[in-house]
Design a protein around this motif. Structure first.
Motif, PDB file in Angstrom:
ATOM      1  N   GLU A  23       1.096  -0.771   0.185  1.00 11.88           N
ATOM      2  CA  GLU A  23      -0.228  -0.297   0.190  1.00 11.88           C
ATOM      3  C   GLU A  23       0.408   1.237  -0.046  1.00 11.88           C
ATOM      4  O   GLU A  23      -0.096   2.387  -0.075  1.00 11.88           O
ATOM      5  N   ARG A  24       1.821   1.050  -0.162  1.00 13.20           N
ATOM      6  CA  ARG A  24       3.078   2.362   0.516  1.00 13.20           C
ATOM      7  C   ARG A  24       3.061   3.120  -0.647  1.00 13.20           C
ATOM      8  O   ARG A  24       3.246   2.618  -1.810  1.00 13.20           O
ATOM      9  N   GLY A  25       2.989   3.992  -1.124  1.00 11.21           N
ATOM     10  CA  GLY A  25       2.689   5.395  -2.132  1.00 11.21           C
ATOM     11  C   GLY A  25       1.245   5.595  -2.978  1.00 11.21           C
ATOM     12  O   GLY A  25       1.310   6.633  -3.632  1.00 11.21           O
ATOM     13  N   SER A  26       0.427   4.463  -2.323  1.00  9.62           N
ATOM     14  CA  SER A  26      -0.786   4.506  -3.110  1.00  9.62           C
ATOM     15  C   SER A  26      -1.667   6.184  -2.342  1.00  9.62           C
ATOM     16  O   SER A  26      -2.688   5.961  -3.503  1.00  9.62           O
ATOM     17  N   ALA A  27      -1.509   6.068  -1.485  1.00 10.83           N
ATOM     18  CA  ALA A  27      -2.304   7.268  -1.013  1.00 10.83           C
ATOM     19  C   ALA A  27      -2.485   8.034  -1.797  1.00 10.83           C
ATOM     20  O   ALA A  27      -2.935   9.278  -2.071  1.00 10.83           O
ATOM     21  N   SER A  28      -1.089   9.049  -1.904  1.00  7.07           N
ATOM     22  CA  SER A  28      -1.169   9.995  -3.327  1.00  7.07           C
ATOM     23  C   SER A  28      -1.636   9.826  -4.938  1.00  7.07           C
ATOM     24  O   SER A  28      -1.849  10.800  -4.956  1.00  7.07           O
ATOM     25  N   LEU A  29      -1.131   8.702  -4.978  1.00  6.32           N
ATOM     26  CA  LEU A  29      -1.887   8.463  -5.613  1.00  6.32           C
ATOM     27  C   LEU A  29      -3.249   8.644  -6.070  1.00  6.32           C
ATOM     28  O   LEU A  29      -4.594   9.533  -6.923  1.00  6.32           O
ATOM     29  N   GLU A  30      -3.794   8.182  -4.909  1.00  3.35           N
ATOM     30  CA  GLU A  30      -5.786   8.034  -4.741  1.00  3.35           C
ATOM     31  C   GLU A  30      -6.029   9.297  -4.759  1.00  3.35           C
ATOM     32  O   GLU A  30      -7.056  10.101  -5.528  1.00  3.35           O
ATOM     33  N   PHE A  31      -5.278  10.727  -3.896  1.00  2.00           N
ATOM     34  CA  PHE A  31      -5.886  12.004  -3.371  1.00  2.00           C
ATOM     35  C   PHE A  31      -5.474  12.326  -5.033  1.00  2.00           C
ATOM     36  O   PHE A  31      -5.871  12.908  -5.437  1.00  2.00           O
ATOM     37  N   ILE A  32      -4.680  12.501  -5.917  1.00  2.62           N
ATOM     38  CA  ILE A  32      -4.767  12.914  -7.614  1.00  2.62           C
ATOM     39  C   ILE A  32      -5.788  12.363  -8.088  1.00  2.62           C
ATOM     40  O   ILE A  32      -6.512  13.363  -8.577  1.00  2.62           O
ATOM     41  N   VAL A  33      -6.292  11.099  -7.916  1.00  2.00           N
ATOM     42  CA  VAL A  33      -7.268  10.382  -9.313  1.00  2.00           C
ATOM     43  C   VAL A  33      -8.384  11.326  -8.226  1.00  2.00           C
ATOM     44  O   VAL A  33      -9.404  11.686  -9.777  1.00  2.00           O
ATOM     45  N   VAL A  34      -8.485  10.837  -6.624  1.00  2.00           N
ATOM     46  CA  VAL A  34      -9.989  11.505  -6.588  1.00  2.00           C
ATOM     47  C   VAL A  34     -10.522  13.220  -6.781  1.00  2.00           C
ATOM     48  O   VAL A  34     -11.164  13.552  -6.677  1.00  2.00           O
TER      49      VAL A  34
END
Length: 163
Positions: A23-34
Motif C-alpha cells: 500500500e505504500r505510496g498509493s495514498a498520493s495516487l488516490e488523492f490525485i485521482v479523486v
C-alpha cells in the motif's frame, strides 16, 4: 522465576507487513485521482456560473439604464442615441454578444409614438450565454446556450419631448 513482560507490543504479523508495503505510496495516487474527479467539475461549474451571472447582471443593468436614459431624454433623437451608447457599453463591459442581444422597447399604455409623455417605457433585453469550452461543432455551442432576459420599467415625464 522469570518476570512476565509488561510490553504492549503485539507479535508481528508477516502478512500485515507485506500489505503495508504493498500500500505504500498509493495514498498520493488516490488523492490525485479523486482530486481530479472532484475538482475539475467543481471548477467548471464555478466558471459556468460566473459567465451566467455576468450575463444576468449585464442584461439587468442594460435594461435599467436604457429605460432610465429614454425616460429622461429630451426627445426621440436623444433617446435613441443614449440607448445605443448604453447598449454598446454594456455589451463591452459584460462581454455580451451584440449580435445575440435583442432589445425590445414598449410603452404602457400603448400609444402611436413610443415613448410618449406620461407613459411608462418598458425595456426588455434578451441574450444567450454560451457555456464555456463548448465546441461549435454539430451546433453544440448554440444548443447548450442558456437564455437570459431582463426587464425594466421607467415612468416618462409628462413634459417629455417638449423642449
Amino acid at each position: 522465576m522469570p518476570r512476565p513482560s509488561l510490553s504492549t507490543e503485539r507479535p508481528r504479523d508477516p502478512k500485515a507487513e507485506t500489505r503495508a508495503e504493498a500500500e505504500r505510496g498509493s495514498a498520493s495516487l488516490e488523492f490525485i485521482v479523486v482530486g481530479l474527479v472532484l475538482l475539475v467539475p467543481i471548477v467548471y461549474l464555478v466558471v459556468a456560473l460566473g459567465a451566467l451571472q455576468s450575463a444576468a447582471l449585464g442584461a439587468e443593468a442594460g435594461a435599467r439604464h436604457v429605460a432610465r436614459a429614454i425616460a429622461t431624454a429630451s426627445g426621440p433623437g436623444e433617446a435613441q442615441q443614449r440607448a445605443d451608447d448604453i447598449l454598446a457599453t454594456v455589451n463591452r463591459e459584460y462581454r455580451l454578444d451584440p449580435a445575440g442581444t435583442a432589445v425590445a422597447i414598449d410603452c404602457r399604455p400603448a400609444t402611436a409614438t413610443c415613448p410618449a409623455a406620461g407613459s411608462t417605457v418598458v425595456v426588455r433585453i434578451d441574450t444567450r450565454v454560451a457555456l464555456p469550452f463548448m465546441p461549435a461543432i454539430w451546433g453544440l455551442g448554440r444548443a447548450t446556450a442558456i437564455p437570459v432576459e431582463a426587464m425594466s420599467a421607467q415612468k416618462v415625464s409628462r413634459f417629455w419631448g417638449e423642449s
